[in-house]
Design a protein around this motif. Structure first.
Motif, PDB file in Angstrom:
ATOM      1  N   ILE A  88       0.809  -0.576   0.258  1.00 20.44           N
ATOM      2  CA  ILE A  88       0.014   0.010   0.284  1.00 20.44           C
ATOM      3  C   ILE A  88       1.234   1.051  -0.499  1.00 20.44           C
ATOM      4  O   ILE A  88       0.585   2.013  -0.440  1.00 20.44           O
ATOM      5  N   ALA A  89       1.895   1.419   0.891  1.00 26.08           N
ATOM      6  CA  ALA A  89       3.213   2.808   0.732  1.00 26.08           C
ATOM      7  C   ALA A  89       3.290   2.697  -0.319  1.00 26.08           C
ATOM      8  O   ALA A  89       3.319   3.708  -0.517  1.00 26.08           O
ATOM      9  N   ILE A  90       3.827   1.629  -1.461  1.00 29.32           N
ATOM     10  CA  ILE A  90       4.402   1.252  -1.960  1.00 29.32           C
ATOM     11  C   ILE A  90       3.272   2.594  -3.237  1.00 29.32           C
ATOM     12  O   ILE A  90       3.961   3.269  -4.226  1.00 29.32           O
ATOM     13  N   ASN A  91       2.205   1.847  -3.319  1.00 28.50           N
ATOM     14  CA  ASN A  91       1.473   2.796  -4.417  1.00 28.50           C
ATOM     15  C   ASN A  91       0.700   3.498  -4.321  1.00 28.50           C
ATOM     16  O   ASN A  91       0.853   4.560  -4.975  1.00 28.50           O
ATOM     17  N   LEU A  92       1.359   4.194  -2.787  1.00 31.47           N
ATOM     18  CA  LEU A  92       0.861   6.146  -2.289  1.00 31.47           C
ATOM     19  C   LEU A  92       2.763   6.750  -2.310  1.00 31.47           C
ATOM     20  O   LEU A  92       2.494   8.048  -1.801  1.00 31.47           O
ATOM     21  N   ASN A  93       3.572   6.052  -3.338  1.00 32.51           N
ATOM     22  CA  ASN A  93       4.680   6.933  -2.850  1.00 32.51           C
ATOM     23  C   ASN A  93       5.439   7.342  -1.566  1.00 32.51           C
ATOM     24  O   ASN A  93       5.418   8.132  -1.140  1.00 32.51           O
ATOM     25  N   ILE A  94       4.990   6.312  -0.299  1.00 29.90           N
ATOM     26  CA  ILE A  94       5.271   6.603   0.244  1.00 29.90           C
ATOM     27  C   ILE A  94       6.395   5.879   1.250  1.00 29.90           C
ATOM     28  O   ILE A  94       6.708   4.091   0.752  1.00 29.90           O
ATOM     29  N   THR A  95       7.522   6.058   1.388  1.00 34.10           N
ATOM     30  CA  THR A  95       8.558   4.891   1.818  1.00 34.10           C
ATOM     31  C   THR A  95       8.604   4.580   3.736  1.00 34.10           C
ATOM     32  O   THR A  95       8.691   6.018   3.737  1.00 34.10           O
ATOM     33  N   LEU A  96       8.634   3.713   3.773  1.00 34.26           N
ATOM     34  CA  LEU A  96       8.500   3.185   4.823  1.00 34.26           C
ATOM     35  C   LEU A  96       9.660   2.793   6.136  1.00 34.26           C
ATOM     36  O   LEU A  96      10.321   1.760   5.402  1.00 34.26           O
ATOM     37  N   ASN A  97      10.220   3.192   7.081  1.00 40.31           N
ATOM     38  CA  ASN A  97      11.109   1.799   7.153  1.00 40.31           C
ATOM     39  C   ASN A  97      10.632   1.188   8.125  1.00 40.31           C
ATOM     40  O   ASN A  97       9.203   0.319   8.428  1.00 40.31           O
ATOM     41  N   ALA A  98      11.325  -0.055   8.835  1.00 40.50           N
ATOM     42  CA  ALA A  98      11.250  -0.907  10.166  1.00 40.50           C
ATOM     43  C   ALA A  98      10.473  -0.621  11.173  1.00 40.50           C
ATOM     44  O   ALA A  98       8.684  -1.102  11.297  1.00 40.50           O
ATOM     45  N   ASP A  99      10.574   0.593  11.317  1.00 36.63           N
ATOM     46  CA  ASP A  99      10.041   0.882  13.136  1.00 36.63           C
ATOM     47  C   ASP A  99       8.466   1.262  12.390  1.00 36.63           C
ATOM     48  O   ASP A  99       7.385   0.959  13.335  1.00 36.63           O
ATOM     49  N   GLN A 100       8.219   1.729  11.432  1.00 40.52           N
ATOM     50  CA  GLN A 100       6.968   2.802  11.230  1.00 40.52           C
ATOM     51  C   GLN A 100       6.210   1.125  10.897  1.00 40.52           C
ATOM     52  O   GLN A 100       4.937   1.475  10.868  1.00 40.52           O
ATOM     53  N   ILE A 101       6.724   0.396  10.098  1.00 41.42           N
ATOM     54  CA  ILE A 101       5.955  -0.613   9.594  1.00 41.42           C
ATOM     55  C   ILE A 101       5.460  -1.370  10.364  1.00 41.42           C
ATOM     56  O   ILE A 101       4.475  -1.816  10.818  1.00 41.42           O
ATOM     57  N   GLU A 102       6.187  -1.837  11.851  1.00 39.91           N
ATOM     58  CA  GLU A 102       5.378  -1.991  12.951  1.00 39.91           C
ATOM     59  C   GLU A 102       5.016  -1.278  13.913  1.00 39.91           C
ATOM     60  O   GLU A 102       3.862  -2.322  14.538  1.00 39.91           O
ATOM     61  N   GLN A 103       4.762  -0.127  13.395  1.00 40.09           N
ATOM     62  CA  GLN A 103       3.512   0.459  14.844  1.00 40.09           C
ATOM     63  C   GLN A 103       2.450   0.663  13.735  1.00 40.09           C
ATOM     64  O   GLN A 103       1.230   0.398  14.451  1.00 40.09           O
ATOM     65  N   LEU A 104       1.981   0.722  12.331  1.00 38.62           N
ATOM     66  CA  LEU A 104       1.169   0.306  11.600  1.00 38.62           C
ATOM     67  C   LEU A 104       0.575  -0.575  11.550  1.00 38.62           C
ATOM     68  O   LEU A 104      -0.524  -1.391  11.634  1.00 38.62           O
ATOM     69  N   LEU A 105       1.676  -2.448  12.172  1.00 32.63           N
ATOM     70  CA  LEU A 105       0.923  -3.921  12.123  1.00 32.63           C
ATOM     71  C   LEU A 105       0.291  -3.210  13.427  1.00 32.63           C
ATOM     72  O   LEU A 105      -0.970  -4.193  13.425  1.00 32.63           O
ATOM     73  N   LYS A 106       0.782  -3.067  14.944  1.00 41.00           N
ATOM     74  CA  LYS A 106       0.418  -2.464  15.693  1.00 41.00           C
ATOM     75  C   LYS A 106      -1.041  -2.079  15.614  1.00 41.00           C
ATOM     76  O   LYS A 106      -1.944  -2.144  16.070  1.00 41.00           O
ATOM     77  N   LEU A 107      -1.330  -1.326  14.881  1.00 42.92           N
ATOM     78  CA  LEU A 107      -2.477  -0.216  14.906  1.00 42.92           C
ATOM     79  C   LEU A 107      -3.161  -1.621  13.924  1.00 42.92           C
ATOM     80  O   LEU A 107      -4.594  -1.117  14.474  1.00 42.92           O
ATOM     81  N   CYS A 108      -3.055  -1.946  12.685  1.00 41.02           N
ATOM     82  CA  CYS A 108      -3.778  -2.658  12.135  1.00 41.02           C
ATOM     83  C   CYS A 108      -4.901  -3.541  13.317  1.00 41.02           C
ATOM     84  O   CYS A 108      -5.499  -4.153  12.912  1.00 41.02           O
ATOM     85  N   ARG A 109      -3.455  -4.532  13.528  1.00 38.86           N
ATOM     86  CA  ARG A 109      -4.239  -5.423  14.632  1.00 38.86           C
ATOM     87  C   ARG A 109      -5.271  -4.912  16.611  1.00 38.86           C
ATOM     88  O   ARG A 109      -6.479  -5.492  16.832  1.00 38.86           O
ATOM     89  N   SER A 110      -5.112  -3.437  16.408  1.00 45.64           N
ATOM     90  CA  SER A 110      -5.776  -2.879  17.232  1.00 45.64           C
ATOM     91  C   SER A 110      -7.200  -2.209  16.720  1.00 45.64           C
ATOM     92  O   SER A 110      -8.007  -2.671  16.735  1.00 45.64           O
ATOM     93  N   LEU A 111      -7.395  -2.468  15.288  1.00 45.88           N
ATOM     94  CA  LEU A 111      -8.929  -1.718  14.624  1.00 45.88           C
ATOM     95  C   LEU A 111      -9.253  -3.512  13.941  1.00 45.88           C
ATOM     96  O   LEU A 111     -10.498  -2.626  13.633  1.00 45.88           O
ATOM     97  N   GLN A 112      -8.724  -4.010  14.172  1.00 42.45           N
ATOM     98  CA  GLN A 112      -9.251  -5.826  13.405  1.00 42.45           C
ATOM     99  C   GLN A 112     -10.705  -6.510  13.678  1.00 42.45           C
ATOM    100  O   GLN A 112     -12.059  -6.222  13.411  1.00 42.45           O
ATOM    101  N   ASN A 113     -10.706  -5.670  15.239  1.00 45.20           N
ATOM    102  CA  ASN A 113     -12.109  -6.444  15.708  1.00 45.20           C
ATOM    103  C   ASN A 113     -13.096  -5.056  15.863  1.00 45.20           C
ATOM    104  O   ASN A 113     -14.607  -5.170  16.406  1.00 45.20           O
ATOM    105  N   ILE A 114     -12.556  -3.995  14.835  1.00 44.35           N
ATOM    106  CA  ILE A 114     -14.130  -3.095  14.662  1.00 44.35           C
ATOM    107  C   ILE A 114     -14.505  -3.413  13.454  1.00 44.35           C
ATOM    108  O   ILE A 114     -14.138  -3.221  12.155  1.00 44.35           O
ATOM    109  N   ASP A 115     -15.617  -3.363  12.921  1.00 40.36           N
ATOM    110  CA  ASP A 115     -16.800  -3.309  12.102  1.00 40.36           C
ATOM    111  C   ASP A 115     -17.322  -2.573  11.563  1.00 40.36           C
ATOM    112  O   ASP A 115     -17.731  -1.413  11.522  1.00 40.36           O
TER     113      ASP A 115
END
Length: 312
Positions: free
Chosen positions: A236-263
């Protein structure tokens, strides 16, 4: 011959009865699924009427500062029900998630909210807010189920804006008479914090677009392993022309897991609308550099006043 005709008539009647029973069962199943889908919509969404208005003010504002806030709202103090939000209330959701210096010890940021008809979307304006961008507020509000409203977020001087989201929730709950589920508030606050932290290096618009795309795919992401989600974030980041480092990817992974129980199915239209508006991030590198230069100057000035007053 007569016997054969009677057999045919009997078979037709049997087939008709079977078809009727099958249709009844199918209709019953459709009705059941429709009711189940209705239950997926947050209960407070049904209670919202267009034209409801509330004001939430930072509890630490002086009377003179309230006058300035109401000027930004464009309304006369006393004409709309006023609710106070305290620093302790914002700390309830943010403490441990964000630096104490960002939350501060005072609540200053204030909110005017006016509900709109379903499908009209969010109209958000921000003034004197240094840490949370308009797009990040919008994304966090949709996560909490606030999808159709006019929202003005302001303060009498530059502040982080952390008190405002708590203030919007208090106003919305007051309007509907029903609480927003705690797990939803927690997820929305997590989104606000992670998005704002990422925005410091990536830009608020870019982060809002990335997070919005993740929410559109949350049903798929919840079935993926962590490594698969990391790869999806990268794609998704590549499609949006965004460059992420490893720490930023981990932050977004954490966010995805916190959002996954919301409909998010009830808010699909709102998310797709944001995706359309934020999708065109293909500015040239030169213009991005020019924009970032001036944004950097503005943020440096805003940070000076934020540190001076120390509040949200």
């Amino acid at each position: 011959m007569m016997k054969r005709m009677r057999m045919k008539r009997t078979m037709k009647r049997t087939m008709k009865r079977t078809m009727k029973r099958t249709m009844k069962r199918t209709l019953a199943l459709i009705l059941a699924f429709t009711l189940m889908a209705g239950l997926a919509v947050p209960a407070f969404a049904d209670s919202v009427k267009a034209g409801e208005k509330r004001v939430t003010v930072g509890a630490d504002l002086t009377e003179a500062q309230k006058v300035l806030v109401y000027q930004d709202f464009g309304i006369v103090q006393g004409t709309v029900e006023e609710i106070a939000v305290t620093n302790a209330e914002e700390r309830k959701y943010l403490e441990g998630r964000v630096a104490s210096s960002v939350i501060g010890t005072k609540a200053y940021s204030s909110v005017y909210i006016e509900t709109k008809k379903s499908g009209k979307g969010l109209d958000i304006s921000v003034k004197n807010i240094t840490w949370v961008t308009e797009d990040i507020y919008r994304n966090s509000l949709i996560t909490a189920g606030v999808t159709d409203a006019r929202v003005i977020i302001t303060a009498p001087f530059a502040v982080s804006g952390t008190a405002a989201l708590t203030g919007i929730y208090k106003s919305y709950e007051n309007i509907t008479g029903k609480p927003i589920p705690e797990e939803v508030k927690e997820a929305a606050m997590e989104e606000l914090v992670i998005s704002s932290e990422l925005a410091e290096n990536l830009g608020g618009e870019q982060v809002a677009a990335l997070v919005n795309e993740l929410k559109l795919r949350v049903d798929d992401l919840k079935a993926m392993t962590d490594d698969q989600v990391r790869q999806e974030i990268k794609n998704i980041a590549i499609n949006l022309n965004i460059t992420l480092n490893a720490d930023q990817i981990e932050q977004l992974l954490k966010l995805c897991r916190s959002l996954q129980n919301i409909d998010f199915s009830a808010f699909q239209g709102a998310l797709e609308s944001i995706s359309k508006n934020l999708g065109s991030l293909a500015d040239s590198g030169f213009w991005n550099s020019v924009k970032d230069f001036f944004v950097g100057i503005g943020e440096a000035i805003a940070d000076f006043f934020t540190n001076l007053f120390g509040g949200g």
